[in-house]
Design an enzyme around this catalytic site. Structure first.
Site, mmCIF file in Angstrom:
data_model
loop_
_atom_site.group_PDB
_atom_site.id
_atom_site.type_symbol
_atom_site.label_atom_id
_atom_site.label_comp_id
_atom_site.label_asym_id
_atom_site.label_seq_id
_atom_site.Cartn_x
_atom_site.Cartn_y
_atom_site.Cartn_z
ATOM 1 N N GLY A 43 0.531 -3.513 -1.210
ATOM 2 C CA GLY A 43 0.611 -3.916 0.021
ATOM 3 C C GLY A 43 0.740 -2.397 0.726
ATOM 4 O O GLY A 43 0.328 -2.007 1.639
ATOM 5 N N CYS A 44 1.421 -1.303 -0.121
ATOM 6 C CA CYS A 44 1.687 -0.072 0.505
ATOM 7 C C CYS A 44 0.487 0.771 0.489
ATOM 8 O O CYS A 44 0.061 1.556 1.508
ATOM 9 C CB CYS A 44 2.896 0.614 -0.244
#
Length: 153
Positions: A43-44
């Site tokens: 996600g990052c």
């Protein structure tokens, strides 16, 4: 979580090129701060790539964009190099800024509780006030929503 229309807490944090970024020195420009849990996680990575891809549009709209996590400067450099990121990543290793901005929270995964960064984005206006807050960010399309808010300032 900071309230809209309140003064954003000032900070000075290091970035990968060896220089420091001080929020108060950026007055006169809008500033986007996206807090993310950890370098090089799925996600990052997607979030950092999205902000990197939109960086020119943010700059054209008069905004500076920074990613912030508790990872070290060395970790940020490795992450940025591996993923060809252009968005500056700031290191808050001591967690002071994360606490000041209310993003250091108790999290729960598979019944295990732990402390971590809740993915949150702040838009700070040219006067240094909080203009918008996006808590518990879902990554897909988020950078576009933030860009629209910057353009509406």
């Amino acid at each position: 979580m900071l309230e809209i229309a309140t003064q954003a807490p000032d900070f000075t944090l290091p970035q990968g090129d060896g220089t420091d970024v001080t929020l108060s020195a950026l007055k006169g420009s809008a500033v986007v701060l996206f807090f993310y849990p950890r370098d090089d996680t799925p996600g990052c990575t997607k979030e950092s790539i999205a902000f990197s891809e939109g960086l020119e549009a943010f700059e054209a709209a008069g905004a500076k964009v920074f990613g912030i996590s508790k990872d070290s400067v060395a970790s940020h450099v490795k992450f940025a190099t591996k993923r060809d990121l252009t968005v500056p990543l700031l290191s808050d290793e001591h967690g002071t800024v994360c606490e000041d901005y209310g993003v250091w929270k108790e999290k729960n995964m598979y019944g295990k509780k732990y402390m971590g960064i809740e993915r949150t984005t702040y838009l700070i206006d040219a006067n240094g006030d909080v203009a918008m807050v996006w808590p518990k960010v879902k990554v897909p399309g988020h950078a576009d929503v933030v860009l629209a808010a910057v353009q509406a300032l």
